[in-house]
Scaffold this motif. Structure first.
Motif, PDB file in Angstrom:
ATOM      1  N   VAL A 655       0.937   8.263 -24.895  1.00 26.71           N
ATOM      2  CA  VAL A 655       0.973   8.539 -25.807  1.00 26.71           C
ATOM      3  C   VAL A 655      -1.019   8.904 -26.083  1.00 26.71           C
ATOM      4  O   VAL A 655      -1.345  10.175 -27.192  1.00 26.71           O
ATOM      5  N   VAL A 656      -1.751   8.090 -26.006  1.00 29.69           N
ATOM      6  CA  VAL A 656      -3.201   8.087 -25.743  1.00 29.69           C
ATOM      7  C   VAL A 656      -3.276   9.376 -24.885  1.00 29.69           C
ATOM      8  O   VAL A 656      -4.321  10.720 -25.880  1.00 29.69           O
ATOM      9  N   LEU A 657      -2.764   9.573 -24.214  1.00 31.25           N
ATOM     10  CA  LEU A 657      -3.511  11.270 -23.308  1.00 31.25           C
ATOM     11  C   LEU A 657      -2.366  12.071 -24.158  1.00 31.25           C
ATOM     12  O   LEU A 657      -3.104  13.778 -23.792  1.00 31.25           O
ATOM     13  N   ARG A 658      -1.216  12.377 -25.177  1.00 36.04           N
ATOM     14  CA  ARG A 658      -1.095  13.693 -26.107  1.00 36.04           C
ATOM     15  C   ARG A 658      -2.216  13.826 -27.872  1.00 36.04           C
ATOM     16  O   ARG A 658      -2.452  14.893 -27.218  1.00 36.04           O
ATOM     17  N   VAL A 659      -2.702  12.615 -27.510  1.00 37.60           N
ATOM     18  CA  VAL A 659      -3.650  12.149 -28.524  1.00 37.60           C
ATOM     19  C   VAL A 659      -4.930  13.061 -27.807  1.00 37.60           C
ATOM     20  O   VAL A 659      -5.451  13.999 -28.799  1.00 37.60           O
ATOM     21  N   LEU A 660      -5.135  13.064 -27.054  1.00 42.68           N
ATOM     22  CA  LEU A 660      -6.695  13.468 -26.292  1.00 42.68           C
ATOM     23  C   LEU A 660      -5.996  15.387 -25.726  1.00 42.68           C
ATOM     24  O   LEU A 660      -7.361  15.516 -26.074  1.00 42.68           O
ATOM     25  N   SER A 661      -4.990  15.590 -25.624  1.00 41.90           N
ATOM     26  CA  SER A 661      -4.860  16.793 -25.101  1.00 41.90           C
ATOM     27  C   SER A 661      -4.273  17.658 -26.306  1.00 41.90           C
ATOM     28  O   SER A 661      -4.814  18.670 -26.145  1.00 41.90           O
ATOM     29  N   VAL A 662      -4.345  17.201 -28.022  1.00 43.54           N
ATOM     30  CA  VAL A 662      -4.490  18.475 -29.265  1.00 43.54           C
ATOM     31  C   VAL A 662      -5.735  17.779 -30.226  1.00 43.54           C
ATOM     32  O   VAL A 662      -5.883  18.879 -30.828  1.00 43.54           O
ATOM     33  N   ARG A 663      -6.350  17.076 -29.328  1.00 46.23           N
ATOM     34  CA  ARG A 663      -7.499  16.651 -30.909  1.00 46.23           C
ATOM     35  C   ARG A 663      -8.531  17.759 -30.188  1.00 46.23           C
ATOM     36  O   ARG A 663      -9.183  18.140 -29.052  1.00 46.23           O
ATOM     37  N   ASP A 664      -8.399  18.456 -31.957  1.00 45.00           N
ATOM     38  CA  ASP A 664     -10.143  19.237 -30.982  1.00 45.00           C
ATOM     39  C   ASP A 664     -11.609  19.282 -31.017  1.00 45.00           C
ATOM     40  O   ASP A 664     -12.102  19.158 -30.471  1.00 45.00           O
ATOM     41  N   VAL A 675      -3.612  17.357 -20.234  1.00 47.86           N
ATOM     42  CA  VAL A 675      -2.328  17.856 -20.222  1.00 47.86           C
ATOM     43  C   VAL A 675      -2.114  17.625 -18.937  1.00 47.86           C
ATOM     44  O   VAL A 675      -0.711  18.206 -18.524  1.00 47.86           O
ATOM     45  N   ARG A 676      -3.177  17.986 -17.966  1.00 48.73           N
ATOM     46  CA  ARG A 676      -2.965  17.739 -16.428  1.00 48.73           C
ATOM     47  C   ARG A 676      -2.021  16.804 -15.611  1.00 48.73           C
ATOM     48  O   ARG A 676      -0.973  16.371 -15.227  1.00 48.73           O
ATOM     49  N   LEU A 677      -3.128  15.514 -16.176  1.00 52.38           N
ATOM     50  CA  LEU A 677      -1.875  13.917 -15.758  1.00 52.38           C
ATOM     51  C   LEU A 677      -0.832  14.081 -16.422  1.00 52.38           C
ATOM     52  O   LEU A 677       0.564  13.565 -16.108  1.00 52.38           O
ATOM     53  N   LEU A 678      -0.758  14.331 -18.084  1.00 52.89           N
ATOM     54  CA  LEU A 678       0.397  14.578 -18.174  1.00 52.89           C
ATOM     55  C   LEU A 678       1.715  15.434 -17.691  1.00 52.89           C
ATOM     56  O   LEU A 678       3.361  14.834 -17.766  1.00 52.89           O
ATOM     57  N   LEU A 679       1.250  16.471 -17.335  1.00 58.34           N
ATOM     58  CA  LEU A 679       2.529  17.083 -16.282  1.00 58.34           C
ATOM     59  C   LEU A 679       3.052  16.760 -15.105  1.00 58.34           C
ATOM     60  O   LEU A 679       3.929  17.054 -15.005  1.00 58.34           O
ATOM     61  N   ASP A 680       1.431  16.104 -14.074  1.00 61.34           N
ATOM     62  CA  ASP A 680       2.176  15.427 -13.228  1.00 61.34           C
ATOM     63  C   ASP A 680       3.314  14.209 -13.530  1.00 61.34           C
ATOM     64  O   ASP A 680       4.001  14.188 -12.357  1.00 61.34           O
ATOM     65  N   ASP A 681       2.950  13.459 -14.189  1.00 58.38           N
ATOM     66  CA  ASP A 681       3.943  11.955 -14.728  1.00 58.38           C
ATOM     67  C   ASP A 681       4.830  12.357 -15.002  1.00 58.38           C
ATOM     68  O   ASP A 681       5.788  11.837 -15.366  1.00 58.38           O
ATOM     69  N   GLY A 682       5.278  14.433 -15.264  1.00 55.38           N
ATOM     70  CA  GLY A 682       6.446  14.628 -16.002  1.00 55.38           C
ATOM     71  C   GLY A 682       6.493  14.182 -17.423  1.00 55.38           C
ATOM     72  O   GLY A 682       8.350  14.278 -17.801  1.00 55.38           O
ATOM     73  N   GLU A 683       6.117  14.246 -18.421  1.00 51.59           N
ATOM     74  CA  GLU A 683       5.817  13.376 -19.847  1.00 51.59           C
ATOM     75  C   GLU A 683       5.705  14.724 -20.483  1.00 51.59           C
ATOM     76  O   GLU A 683       5.328  14.992 -21.203  1.00 51.59           O
ATOM     77  N   LEU A 684       5.073  16.133 -19.995  1.00 50.42           N
ATOM     78  CA  LEU A 684       4.837  17.350 -20.598  1.00 50.42           C
ATOM     79  C   LEU A 684       5.657  18.577 -19.668  1.00 50.42           C
ATOM     80  O   LEU A 684       5.515  18.684 -18.600  1.00 50.42           O
ATOM     81  N   ALA A 685       6.657  19.319 -20.404  1.00 51.45           N
ATOM     82  CA  ALA A 685       7.298  20.298 -19.706  1.00 51.45           C
ATOM     83  C   ALA A 685       6.255  21.580 -19.458  1.00 51.45           C
ATOM     84  O   ALA A 685       5.096  21.479 -19.702  1.00 51.45           O
ATOM     85  N   GLN A 686       6.729  22.532 -18.592  1.00 51.70           N
ATOM     86  CA  GLN A 686       5.500  23.245 -17.759  1.00 51.70           C
ATOM     87  C   GLN A 686       5.844  24.657 -19.030  1.00 51.70           C
ATOM     88  O   GLN A 686       4.056  25.382 -19.316  1.00 51.70           O
ATOM     89  N   ASP A 687       6.752  24.568 -19.927  1.00 49.84           N
ATOM     90  CA  ASP A 687       6.410  25.582 -21.125  1.00 49.84           C
ATOM     91  C   ASP A 687       5.050  24.893 -21.980  1.00 49.84           C
ATOM     92  O   ASP A 687       4.923  26.166 -22.310  1.00 49.84           O
ATOM     93  N   GLU A 688       5.211  24.003 -22.059  1.00 49.70           N
ATOM     94  CA  GLU A 688       4.829  23.507 -22.842  1.00 49.70           C
ATOM     95  C   GLU A 688       3.088  23.194 -22.737  1.00 49.70           C
ATOM     96  O   GLU A 688       2.580  23.203 -23.264  1.00 49.70           O
ATOM     97  N   ALA A 689       3.324  23.026 -21.037  1.00 48.61           N
ATOM     98  CA  ALA A 689       1.146  23.051 -20.420  1.00 48.61           C
ATOM     99  C   ALA A 689       1.078  24.395 -20.450  1.00 48.61           C
ATOM    100  O   ALA A 689      -0.223  24.278 -20.401  1.00 48.61           O
ATOM    101  N   ALA A 690       2.349  25.411 -20.324  1.00 49.21           N
ATOM    102  CA  ALA A 690       1.679  26.710 -20.840  1.00 49.21           C
ATOM    103  C   ALA A 690       1.059  26.929 -21.597  1.00 49.21           C
ATOM    104  O   ALA A 690       0.055  27.955 -21.881  1.00 49.21           O
TER     105      ALA A 690
END
Length: 837
Positions: A655-664, A675-690
């Motif tokens: 949850v903390v990583l998600r907050v960090l990934s979108v806060r301007d 974003v990369r850490l969430l993607l590696d842990d499977g918490e973020l889909a590739q489409d969302e990372a793109a």
């Protein structure tokens, strides 16, 4: 012919020629007592020189009782004239005494010098009691007053026509054999030369020598009253004229009046040839103790014997050296000595001959010869009956029990902590490091990354004896001293990271009695420290401590509770702490994010695996390190979920990583990393990372901020290069953004991009370059196929599969068999082979 009065034998410290001459003079004179330059407190230690277990090089160690770190050494090798005189007296049952200024004054002088920088004196540090004297005798070190200091050997060498005082001394003394002539003549000639120098230069800039020489004269008079003129004195040649001069007892006592004192204790300690070669210290200036030891031990045919040693060393290192090489090297050394006007080949001639004949002009093998033979790795030994502080005796006992003998030669020690003896060795080395006794240094293990294995680089240095004496104030045993030192360090620690590192070291050293104090201080500091950077820096050390504790069977419940609480505080404080940071602060915080991510991933594994192992009745370290473990709060019984906090720490971290990934307000390098850490842990889909990458690289984002986002997402050694290779949509986004960067901004983002992509492996960089060269259309067509995997074709490449199968059979240990299309298809289905797009 023996001179009248006391026999004054002026020598150079650590000189083999002087040592042989002293032995010959003592054999001829047969004195009733032998007086030696050295601290009188060591008189009681002289009989130990005759012990069979005493093997030089050794040193007399004096240290202040109330301040063990204040110390001084008097090193002696087998080729030291003082050692030869001691051994002669012991063998002939003649009383031997030291007559130099007592160490109680020498150590006090050193304390005064530290309090008044710039004053004259040799100090009370390591080997510091007589630097000026010894160097004056040796003639190769600067004195404390360079404006009036005189190098006696340089003056004598210049008069004799030599440009090198070292070479003059070797020719006149060290290479002179002891024959049937007058054994006293060399000492009389040297005394006369030094007398002329003392008349011209006085004390040569060393005023404290006058005090020392006054004490020596008083001791010589006392010996004469007891034994008459049958007294032999072995001292530095520089002091001989001062001891011969007429002076009243009152004048000498006046010089000694009011000297400062400290309470001192003395013992014998092992020494090394390598330490003798140091430039500073008592008797400094012998660059080649191994060579001097050879000259002393092989008075006949020394050059031939030396070349044989060199040949043996080089053969052991797989260099081709024959008997013909030895013969030719000896001839060349003798020829060089004759051309240079020397009576015998010295070290310079033998070195030149070895370089030319055996090393073929290369200095690389010659450096090995210098290190192993010219200097040497000889370590002396001291009998167990020698006085020692209780801590030293306990250390000796443990070393013998663990078969861990101190050695001067550096070596690596591999430890398997699942073995009892290796585990005890590890505990000893870690405890000594806590006590600042740096006998062993941890290094990276080769061939294993498990926590059950440790690798140490060991080398015993003489200074460690001082460290042991200094650490004796903490306790009489290694365990008690390390425990007390750890508790003291915890209370005195300045920062939270220091306490967490100390907790880790206590677990490594297995100090359960120190942990309560350390944990209390750790909990207090963690509660008071509001700096998220400090908290994030401390968390990885705590998690490592949990894993180390697990393999050593240590109860780490309290540590796990503190670690979980620390993680919760990091989760709360990290998003605000990441806002509005400059480039340097953002990079540092990105490293903290990486460290916390790894720590959170291991925190549940460390505690859950430890609990599961104890539940199953397994010994520590015998669990399956590769098996997945449950998250904190949902582990097996005994994993103390309440101590670790409610809920899943990993989920809260995501949850903390998600907050960090979108806060301007968060810098791009941190957002990209989240974003990369969430993607590696499977918490973020590739489409969302793109999608997030597309937003970060949109035209509205400043180029520098976009480049920082890329650095966080795929930068460094994080495996980002392979991510771009296998997900060409992300590569296409990066490519499209890069080609659209305005020319005026490109030079600003180029250094950051270069740092990002230069860290990739060469093969990854080549693959990315090929994919970029093909262009978006080619990449798209290559990615389309029945496999659905970017970069792979739709059909099985049977020819490539057949090429792989022999290697697979070899790895699996299978007999060679014919493999058909079905088997190849099976390998392809499992991702072992495929057709590259």
């Amino acid at each position: 012919m023996k001179p009248s009065g006391p026999l004054l034998l002026g020598v150079r410290h650590h000189g083999p020629g002087s040592a042989r001459a002293v032995r010959a003079a003592l054999d001829a004179a047969r004195p009733r007592t032998v007086l030696i330059e050295g601290p009188p407190e060591a008189d009681a230690l002289i009989p130990l020189a005759g012990d069979e277990a005493m093997r030089p090089p050794v040193a007399l160690l004096a240290h202040a009782v109330d301040e063990p770190g204040r110390s001084a050494f008097w090193p002696l090798a087998e080729f030291s004239p003082e050692w030869v005189a001691i051994r002669w007296a012991v063998e002939h049952r003649v009383p031997a005494r030291f007559i130099d200024l007592p160490a109680t004054h020498t150590l006090a002088w050193g304390k005064q010098d530290e309090a008044q920088p710039g004053t004259e004196g040799s100090g009370g540090g390591e080997e510091g009691h007589a630097d000026a004297d010894a160097d004056a005798d040796a003639g190769d070190a600067s004195g404390p007053r360079a404006d009036v200091w005189v190098d006696p050997l340089a003056v004598l060498a210049d008069v004799a026509g030599y440009d090198d005082p070292e070479r003059w001394w070797e020719d006149v003394v060290e290479h002179r054999g002891v024959g049937d002539g007058d054994v006293f003549a060399p000492f009389l000639g040297l005394e006369e030369a030094m007398g002329a120098l003392r008349e011209a230069y006085g004390c040569g800039g060393h005023e404290r020598d006058l005090v020392r020489e006054a004490h020596m004269r008083l001791q010589v008079r006392a010996a004469q009253r007891e034994f008459g003129d049958d007294v032999a004195v072995v001292c530095g040649a520089w002091h001989v004229p001062a001891l011969r001069q007429k002076s009243t007892v009152a004048a000498d006592k006046a010089l000694l009046k009011g000297l400062p004192k400290v309470k001192a204790d003395m013992t014998w300690v092992p020494w090394t040839y390598r330490r003798l070669a140091r430039v500073s210290g008592y008797g400094a200036g012998i660059d080649s103790p191994g060579w001097y030891g050879h000259l002393f031990g092989a008075p006949d045919r020394p050059v031939e014997r030396w070349m044989t040693k060199v040949a043996g060393l080089l053969r052991d290192e797989d260099r081709i050296v024959s008997s013909a090489h030895v013969i030719e090297a000896v001839r060349l050394a003798e020829t060089l000595a004759a051309m240079r006007g020397r009576p015998l080949p010295g070290l310079s001639e033998t070195t030149d001959a070895v370089r030319a004949v055996m090393c073929e002009g290369s200095d690389v093998p010659l450096a090995l010869v210098r290190d192993r033979l010219v200097v040497g790795d000889v370590l002396g030994e001291v009998p167990r009956s020698a006085p020692a502080v209780p801590l030293q005796r306990d250390l000796d006992r443990i070393q013998r029990r663990l078969r861990l003998k101190p050695e001067a030669l550096e070596r690596e020690l591999e430890l398997d902590l699942r073995k009892d003896n290796d585990a005890e060795r590890s505990r000893l080395l870690h405890r000594l490091r806590l006590l600042r006794v740096e006998w062993g240094e941890p290094v990276a293990s080769r061939g294993s990354t498990g926590t059950f294995r440790e690798t140490w680089r060991l080398r015993w240095e003489p200074e460690l004896s001082v460290r042991v004496a200094e650490a004796g104030v903490w306790g009489t045993t290694v365990y008690a001293a390390a425990t007390a030192k750890a508790e003291s360090d915890a209370v005195a620690a300045q920062g939270l990271a220091d306490v967490t590192a100390l907790a880790e070291r206590c677990l490594l050293a297995e100090l359960p009695d120190a942990l309560p104090t350390v944990m209390r201080v750790l909990a207090d500091r963690a509660a008071l420290d509001a700096d998220v950077g400090h908290l994030a820096q401390a968390l990885p050390a705590l998690v490592r401590s949990l894993r180390y504790g697990d393999v050593r069977g240590t109860d780490t419940g309290a540590l796990a509770e503190v670690a979980a609480g620390l993680a919760e505080r990091v989760f709360v404080g990290l998003p605000p702490a990441c806002a509005s940071l400059d480039a340097d602060a953002a990079e540092e915080m990105r490293r903290h994010v990486d460290a916390v991510h790894g720590a959170v991933g291991l925190l549940g594994d460390a505690v859950s695996s430890g609990a599961d192992t104890r539940e199953a009745g397994l010994a520590p370290g015998q669990g399956d390190e590769g098996s997945p473990s449950e998250s904190l709060g949902h582990g097996a019984p005994g994993s103390t979920p309440t101590a670790l906090g409610h809920g899943d720490l990993r989920k809260r971290w995501h949850v903390v990583l998600r907050v960090l990934s979108v806060r301007d307000s968060v810098p791009g390098v941190i957002r990209g990393r989240a974003v990369r850490l969430l993607l590696d842990d499977g918490e973020l889909a590739q489409d969302e990372a793109a999608r997030l990458m597309g937003l970060a690289l949109s035209p509205g984002t400043p180029p520098g901020e976009a480049a920082a986002w890329i650095e966080g997402f795929v930068g460094g050694g994080s495996g980002g290069g392979m991510l771009l290779v296998h997900d060409e949509r992300l590569l296409g986004l990066v490519d499209a953004w890069l080609t659209g960067v305005p020319a005026e901004a490109f030079t600003d983002v180029l250094p950051l991009l270069r740092r990002t992509f230069s860290a990739y492996e060469p093969g990854v960089r080549r693959t990315l370059g090929e994919l970029v060269r093909r262009g978006p259309g080619e990449r798209g067509r290559a990615a389309v196929g029945g496999s659905g995997i970017p970069g792979f074709g739709a059909e099985v490449d049977l020819e490539r599969a057949d090429a792989v199968l022999p290697v697979v059979r070899l790895l699996l240990g299978l007999d060679p068999v014919e493999v058909g299309e079905d088997a190849a298809s099976g390998l392809a289905d499992n991702g072992l082979v495929g057709a590259a797009g």
